[in-house]
Design a protein around this motif. Structure first.
Motif, PDB file in Angstrom:
ATOM      1  N   TYR A 190     -15.525   6.437   1.751  1.00  0.00           N
ATOM      2  CA  TYR A 190     -16.311   7.182   0.758  1.00  0.00           C
ATOM      3  C   TYR A 190     -16.409   8.655   1.141  1.00  0.00           C
ATOM      4  CZ  TYR A 190     -20.422   8.657  -1.910  1.00  0.00           C
ATOM      5  OH  TYR A 190     -21.271   9.325  -2.728  1.00  0.00           O
ATOM      6  N   MET A 191     -16.757   8.909   2.403  1.00  0.00           N
ATOM      7  CA  MET A 191     -16.946  10.302   2.834  1.00  0.00           C
ATOM      8  C   MET A 191     -15.619  11.055   2.864  1.00  0.00           C
ATOM      9  SD  MET A 191     -20.001  10.189   5.621  1.00  0.00           S
ATOM     10  CE  MET A 191     -19.311   8.981   6.712  1.00  0.00           C
ATOM     11  N   SER A 192     -14.518  10.358   3.246  1.00  0.00           N
ATOM     12  CA  SER A 192     -13.217  11.037   3.278  1.00  0.00           C
ATOM     13  C   SER A 192     -12.767  11.412   1.875  1.00  0.00           C
ATOM     14  CB  SER A 192     -12.150  10.147   3.899  1.00  0.00           C
ATOM     15  OG  SER A 192     -12.644   9.456   4.974  1.00  0.00           O
ATOM     16  N   LEU A 193     -12.996  10.509   0.920  1.00  0.00           N
ATOM     17  CA  LEU A 193     -12.581  10.820  -0.454  1.00  0.00           C
ATOM     18  C   LEU A 193     -13.365  12.015  -0.962  1.00  0.00           C
ATOM     19  CD1 LEU A 193     -10.886  10.089  -2.908  1.00  0.00           C
ATOM     20  CD2 LEU A 193     -12.716   8.602  -3.674  1.00  0.00           C
ATOM     21  N   TYR A 194     -14.676  12.020  -0.668  1.00  0.00           N
ATOM     22  CA  TYR A 194     -15.502  13.140  -1.120  1.00  0.00           C
ATOM     23  C   TYR A 194     -15.002  14.452  -0.500  1.00  0.00           C
ATOM     24  CZ  TYR A 194     -19.470  15.973  -2.368  1.00  0.00           C
ATOM     25  OH  TYR A 194     -20.240  16.964  -2.886  1.00  0.00           O
ATOM     26  N   ALA A 195     -14.658  14.376   0.781  1.00  0.00           N
ATOM     27  CA  ALA A 195     -14.239  15.594   1.478  1.00  0.00           C
ATOM     28  C   ALA A 195     -12.864  16.078   1.019  1.00  0.00           C
ATOM     29  CB  ALA A 195     -14.225  15.342   2.986  1.00  0.00           C
ATOM     30  N   ARG A 223      -4.348  16.422  -1.461  1.00  0.00           N
ATOM     31  CA  ARG A 223      -3.568  16.635  -0.247  1.00  0.00           C
ATOM     32  C   ARG A 223      -3.883  15.503   0.737  1.00  0.00           C
ATOM     33  NH1 ARG A 223      -8.259  18.861   1.727  1.00  0.00           N
ATOM     34  NH2 ARG A 223      -9.211  20.036   0.075  1.00  0.00           N
ATOM     35  N   GLY A 224      -2.845  15.071   1.428  1.00  0.00           N
ATOM     36  CA  GLY A 224      -3.017  13.937   2.333  1.00  0.00           C
ATOM     37  C   GLY A 224      -3.399  12.668   1.605  1.00  0.00           C
ATOM     38  N   GLY A 225      -2.954  12.548   0.344  1.00  0.00           N
ATOM     39  CA  GLY A 225      -3.345  11.397  -0.473  1.00  0.00           C
ATOM     40  C   GLY A 225      -2.947  10.060   0.127  1.00  0.00           C
ATOM     41  N   GLY A 226      -1.765  10.012   0.761  1.00  0.00           N
ATOM     42  CA  GLY A 226      -1.257   8.737   1.255  1.00  0.00           C
ATOM     43  C   GLY A 226      -2.127   8.121   2.344  1.00  0.00           C
ATOM     44  N   VAL A 227      -2.498   8.948   3.326  1.00  0.00           N
ATOM     45  CA  VAL A 227      -3.313   8.437   4.436  1.00  0.00           C
ATOM     46  C   VAL A 227      -4.712   8.098   3.924  1.00  0.00           C
ATOM     47  CG1 VAL A 227      -4.116   8.894   6.759  1.00  0.00           C
ATOM     48  CG2 VAL A 227      -2.029   9.957   5.953  1.00  0.00           C
ATOM     49  N   LEU A 228      -5.220   8.944   3.053  1.00  0.00           N
ATOM     50  CA  LEU A 228      -6.542   8.714   2.478  1.00  0.00           C
ATOM     51  C   LEU A 228      -6.569   7.393   1.723  1.00  0.00           C
ATOM     52  CD1 LEU A 228      -9.334   9.878   1.952  1.00  0.00           C
ATOM     53  CD2 LEU A 228      -8.418  10.994  -0.060  1.00  0.00           C
ATOM     54  N   LEU A 229      -5.488   7.155   0.964  1.00  0.00           N
ATOM     55  CA  LEU A 229      -5.375   5.924   0.187  1.00  0.00           C
ATOM     56  C   LEU A 229      -5.526   4.699   1.080  1.00  0.00           C
ATOM     57  CD1 LEU A 229      -4.660   4.602  -2.525  1.00  0.00           C
ATOM     58  CD2 LEU A 229      -2.282   4.802  -1.915  1.00  0.00           C
ATOM     59  N   SER A 230      -4.875   4.740   2.259  1.00  0.00           N
ATOM     60  CA  SER A 230      -4.953   3.580   3.150  1.00  0.00           C
ATOM     61  C   SER A 230      -6.382   3.370   3.629  1.00  0.00           C
ATOM     62  CB  SER A 230      -4.009   3.766   4.332  1.00  0.00           C
ATOM     63  OG  SER A 230      -4.404   4.896   5.069  1.00  0.00           O
ATOM     64  N   LEU A 231      -7.085   4.474   3.845  1.00  0.00           N
ATOM     65  CA  LEU A 231      -8.471   4.382   4.311  1.00  0.00           C
ATOM     66  C   LEU A 231      -9.368   3.742   3.249  1.00  0.00           C
ATOM     67  CD1 LEU A 231      -9.424   5.438   7.007  1.00  0.00           C
ATOM     68  CD2 LEU A 231     -10.300   7.458   5.873  1.00  0.00           C
ATOM     69  N   MET A 249       0.830  -1.212   0.000  1.00  0.00           N
ATOM     70  CA  MET A 249       0.000   0.000   0.000  1.00  0.00           C
ATOM     71  C   MET A 249       0.864   1.261   0.000  1.00  0.00           C
ATOM     72  SD  MET A 249      -2.418   1.324   2.926  1.00  0.00           S
ATOM     73  CE  MET A 249      -1.010   2.141   3.600  1.00  0.00           C
ATOM     74  N   LEU A 250       1.964   1.223   0.785  1.00  0.00           N
ATOM     75  CA  LEU A 250       2.837   2.402   0.837  1.00  0.00           C
ATOM     76  C   LEU A 250       3.483   2.686  -0.510  1.00  0.00           C
ATOM     77  CD1 LEU A 250       4.713   2.215   4.236  1.00  0.00           C
ATOM     78  CD2 LEU A 250       3.017   3.860   3.474  1.00  0.00           C
ATOM     79  N   ALA A 251       3.719   1.614  -1.275  1.00  0.00           N
ATOM     80  CA  ALA A 251       4.393   1.794  -2.562  1.00  0.00           C
ATOM     81  C   ALA A 251       3.446   2.350  -3.623  1.00  0.00           C
ATOM     82  CB  ALA A 251       4.972   0.457  -3.018  1.00  0.00           C
ATOM     83  N   LEU A 252       2.137   2.333  -3.353  1.00  0.00           N
ATOM     84  CA  LEU A 252       1.173   2.724  -4.380  1.00  0.00           C
ATOM     85  C   LEU A 252       1.300   4.181  -4.800  1.00  0.00           C
ATOM     86  CD1 LEU A 252      -2.054   0.901  -3.218  1.00  0.00           C
ATOM     87  CD2 LEU A 252      -0.801   0.523  -5.325  1.00  0.00           C
ATOM     88  N   GLY A 253       1.803   5.013  -3.896  1.00  0.00           N
ATOM     89  CA  GLY A 253       1.937   6.426  -4.230  1.00  0.00           C
ATOM     90  C   GLY A 253       2.795   6.658  -5.471  1.00  0.00           C
TER      91      GLY A 253
END
Lengths: 228, 248
Positions: free
Chosen positions: B142-147, A163-171, A71-75
């Protein structure tokens, strides 16, 4: 020159380019690998050095570490190409975007997933896994890590340039990794406790086929949204 | 008389319609929930095995149903938006997510309250609990991506795609967690076989589910009206409405 040869030639060039770029930036590849090794090595320190305990948790630990590492490498999958404009050229190319994406995902797996697979027996031995369980660990990682790259590509494309793409990606991506984790770690555990791993491996392969059919297409759609 | 449904795919004509419908759905929701709670907490008999504690089921089970149902509806709206390119569908999908996440959370929370007296544990890694937890993660993703995306159009399309991928994955996750659980044989407590239920219990649960459904529609329509105003704020009809000072 017919279109089909030019298409395969293009795909070949793309693969060559990806591998060459990665070879020029070898430390990036090594970072992912060593992240994997370090995370796995922390567990005996945190849990217990008892070999019996380690043997029980080994499949889960190695698989979770592989999940996090891939997952970390996906960036890097689309990040560089997005910044320097290559990705826009790929979108404009006459070849189907989903195929180009598939080649990129394959190259990415070759440089991040495959090293993890090669390194995993060493970590398995550290955790006291025996011959059969070790072989299944390597086999399931070989089947499972491409699925991780494929599913992860969707998330990487959706979070491109945020912005904050990395943490969001994990979510976004980690919940979707759950089936791979269950069947991958489950297969090793089944073999370690004397049961067959056939069922697990079949399901892992089925998930890979599904991801192979769906993910490049969805990733292409996501890239079009992100670069709109 | 044929009704032109496509007319209401336009935010400008849906906005006043939603405004007229909202009070009715609130009334229906209130009436159904009051009846359901009365049936569940007063009329329904005490369970011979679980005592009074089982009554949390009248909130827990409909909430769990709604949590899954809303995710599917959300994915359908996202799919419609991709196929028909209707702006309103993306707004509906966005408006559904917080309510779905709320019901997922309520289902987990009431489940813990039910589990403590019944099993002696707030949480067990049962297949249903685990997949409900993962469903909550999917809603939050879903909500975080939207935000995270500033442009609302791109945000709606990107999160819509994620909702569809999630909807494909939900059954896979459910069955993998189920098989994982049966293979693991950990501390799981099986509550697979449905006990025969008194008719009043079933009726109370059904009415509560309907009430939650009406509540969902009311809240989503209110939220979608806000969404319409925000996204269409530069259009003539919104400007005109604001200058008139009425929000019909």
């Amino acid at each position: 020159m017919s279109t089909s040869t030019s298409m395969f030639a293009t795909l070949g060039y793309l693969l060559g380019r990806e591998v060459k770029l990665a070879a020029r930036r070898l430390p990036d590849v090594m970072t992912t690998l060593f992240f994997f090794v370090i995370v796995v090595s922390l567990f005996p320190l945190g849990v217990s050095p008892e070999i019996e305990t380690l043997r029980t948790i080994a499949p889960g630990v190695v698989w979770v570490a592989a999940l996090l590492a891939s997952m970390l490498a996906l960036g890097r999958l689309f990040g560089e190409d997005f910044r320097d404009g290559t990705l826009e050229q790929l979108l404009l190319a006459p070849q189907p975007l989903s195929l180009l994406v598939l080649v990129k995902i394959f190259a990415h797996w070759l440089l991040t997933g495959a090293p993890l697979v090669l390194m995993s027996p060493l970590l398995g031995i550290q955790f006291g896994l025996n011959g059969d369980a070790l072989a299944v660990l390597v086999g399931t990682l070989l089947l499972g890590t491409p699925s991780l790259s494929l599913v992860g590509a969707v998330g990487a494309a959706l979070t491109l340039g945020l912005r904050g793409g990395g943490v969001l990606l994990s979510l976004l991506i980690l919940p979707l990794y759950v089936p791979v984790l269950i069947f991958g770690a489950g297969a090793v555990e089944a073999v370690a406790s004397g049961l067959g791993a056939g069922g697990h491996i079949s399901l892992l392969a089925a998930f890979l086929v599904l991801a192979l059919c769906g993910a490049p297409w969805v990733t292409a759609a996501a890239l079009r949204i992100s670069l709109d | 008389m044929a009704i032109n449904w496509y007319k209401f795919a336009s935010p400008a004509s849906f906005y006043p319609l939603a405004g007229r419908l909202v009070p009715w759905f609130w009334i229906l929701a209130a009436v159904l929930i009051v009846i359901g709670l009365y049936l569940g907490f007063v009329v329904a008999p005490t369970d011979y095995k679980q005592g009074e504690a089982y009554r949390i089921m009248f909130i827990h089970v409909p909430a769990a149903w709604m949590s899954m149902f809303i995710y599917i509806v959300m994915a359908i709206y996202a799919g419609l938006a991709l196929v028909l390119k209707t702006r309103l569908s993306t707004m509906m999908a966005t408006a559904l997510a917080p309510t779905g996440a709320m019901f997922t959370f309520v289902a987990l929370w009431t489940g813990a309250f039910w589990g403590k007296p019944m099993w002696g544990a707030w949480w067990v890694w049962d297949a249903r609990l685990t997949s409900e937890l993962i469903l909550l993660f999917l809603y939050i993703g879903y909500m975080s991506l939207y935000a995270a995306i500033d442009d609302p159009r791109r945000a709606a399309r990107a999160s819509g795609l994620l909702a569809i991928v999630g909807a494909v994955n939900v059954p896979i996750i459910y069955f993998s967690v189920k098989w994982w659980n049966t293979l693991h044989q950990g501390a799981s407590i099986s509550f697979g076989q449905a006990p025969t239920m008194a008719a009043t219990m079933l009726a109370a649960m059904g009415i509560m589910a309907l009430g939650f459904w009406m509540y969902t529609i009311a809240v989503v329509l209110m939220r979608v009206r806000c969404e319409i105003l925000e996204r269409e704020r530069h259009s003539d009809w919104v400007q005109e409405m604001v200058s008139r000072g009425t929000y019909g």
